[in-house]
Enzyme design. Structure first.
Site, short mmCIF file in Angstrom:
data_model
loop_
_atom_site.label_atom_id
_atom_site.label_comp_id
_atom_site.label_asym_id
_atom_site.label_seq_id
_atom_site.Cartn_x
_atom_site.Cartn_y
_atom_site.Cartn_z
N ASN A 68 0.86 -1.17 0.00
CA ASN A 68 0.00 0.00 0.00
C ASN A 68 0.91 1.23 0.00
O ASN A 68 1.64 1.46 0.96
CB ASN A 68 -0.90 -0.01 1.24
CG ASN A 68 -1.87 1.15 1.29
OD1 ASN A 68 -1.69 2.16 0.60
ND2 ASN A 68 -2.90 1.02 2.11
N SER A 147 -1.10 13.08 -15.61
CA SER A 147 -2.34 13.03 -16.39
C SER A 147 -2.55 14.36 -17.08
O SER A 147 -2.16 15.41 -16.57
CB SER A 147 -3.53 12.73 -15.48
OG SER A 147 -4.75 12.87 -16.18
N TYR A 164 -8.30 14.61 -7.99
CA TYR A 164 -7.45 13.91 -8.94
C TYR A 164 -6.66 14.89 -9.80
O TYR A 164 -5.44 14.77 -9.94
CB TYR A 164 -8.31 13.00 -9.82
CG TYR A 164 -7.53 12.24 -10.87
CD1 TYR A 164 -6.83 11.08 -10.54
CD2 TYR A 164 -7.49 12.67 -12.19
CE1 TYR A 164 -6.11 10.38 -11.49
CE2 TYR A 164 -6.78 11.98 -13.15
CZ TYR A 164 -6.09 10.83 -12.80
OH TYR A 164 -5.37 10.15 -13.75
N LYS A 168 -2.53 15.37 -9.77
CA LYS A 168 -1.67 15.12 -10.93
C LYS A 168 -0.84 16.35 -11.30
O LYS A 168 0.30 16.22 -11.75
CB LYS A 168 -2.51 14.64 -12.11
CG LYS A 168 -3.09 13.24 -11.90
CD LYS A 168 -2.00 12.20 -11.61
CE LYS A 168 -2.55 10.80 -11.50
NZ LYS A 168 -1.49 9.78 -11.27
#
Length: 256
Positions: A68, A147, A164, A168
């Site tokens: 993890n 991304s 998100y 990124k």
């Protein structure tokens, strides 16, 4: 000559989130050119399948690890085991990622923290752990998966995942900053910023907006695995020995 600068024989790559999606695509690209592969994630069964597939198809060494990336202890233990069992880590691919789709005004802080912990803090902790080993050896290639969401803001009806996107963008700057810090030690740090590819993470968005996304793309298509394979191979091999601190966008021109 062309083959030699891409040859990864004798090198070991550690790929987080390597059991599926983009991580698996990159693992296969590096294995095809001779790299031994260590794949890790929270879902170790996917990594086991990937490792067995790579061994059978390419005849390289490969092994799966449970890790993890939000756990400093698990990262440390995994890196130690990979070094012990493979001898060294030449290439690190920070691919593990999390997302959470929700309107900004409704997004729980727990969701924000989860995405940041995996995408940003996990990338930092894994880079630090492997980086100590690379600093001792005076060589290493680190590839972070960013991304296009961290470059270009999308309308909420296409992508509503501000955690998100923000994470990124942070990965992109982390890449540049770390590259600057470690360049003198022979460590190269670059990032790949994929556009829309068909993966488990993008399935929800593509189910609703695939036609619109394709129509807005200058090349009028989604990404395919070979696009990412070539970029990953470039950044992992000696072909990129004069490239560091770069975010290479693989998106069919969608950010133009």
């Amino acid at each position: 000559m062309t083959q030699s600068i891409f040859n990864l024989s004798g090198q070991t790559a550690l790929i987080t989130g390597g059991g599926s999606g983009i991580g698996k695509i990159i693992a296969e690209a590096l294995a095809e050119y001779g790299a031994n592969i260590a794949v890790c994630s929270r879902k170790v069964e996917n990594c086991v399948e990937t490792a067995e597939y790579l061994i059978a198809k390419y005849g390289i060494q490969a092994k799966a690890y449970l890790c993890n990336v939000t756990s400093e202890e698990e990262i440390s233990e995994t890196v130690k085991r990979v070094i012990k069992e493979f001898g060294q880590i030449d290439i690190l691919v920070n691919n593990s990622g999390a997302t959470w789709g929700e309107r900004v005004e409704r997004m729980p802080i727990e969701a924000w923290n989860k995405v940041m912990n995996v995408n940003v803090t996990g990338t930092f902790m894994m880079s630090r752990a492997v980086g100590v080993h690379m600093l001792e050896r005076g060589y290493g290639k680190i590839i972070n998966i960013g991304s296009v969401a961290g470059i270009k803001a999308e309308p909420g009806d296409v992508l509503n995942a501000i955690g998100y996107s923000t994470s990124k963008a942070a990965v992109h700057h982390f890449t540049r900053d770390l590259a600057k810090k470690w360049a003198e030690h022979g460590i190269y740090v670059n990032a790949i910023a994929p556009g829309f590819f068909e993966t488990k993470m993008t399935k929800h968005v593509l189910d609703k907006h695939q036609r619109e996304i394709i129509n807005r793309n200058p090349l009028k298509k989604l990404g395919d695995p070979n696009s990412l394979k070539g970029t990953a191979l470039l950044l992992a091999s000696h072909a990129s020995d004069y490239i560091t601190g770069q975010v290479i966008v693989v998106d069919g021109g969608s950010t133009l």
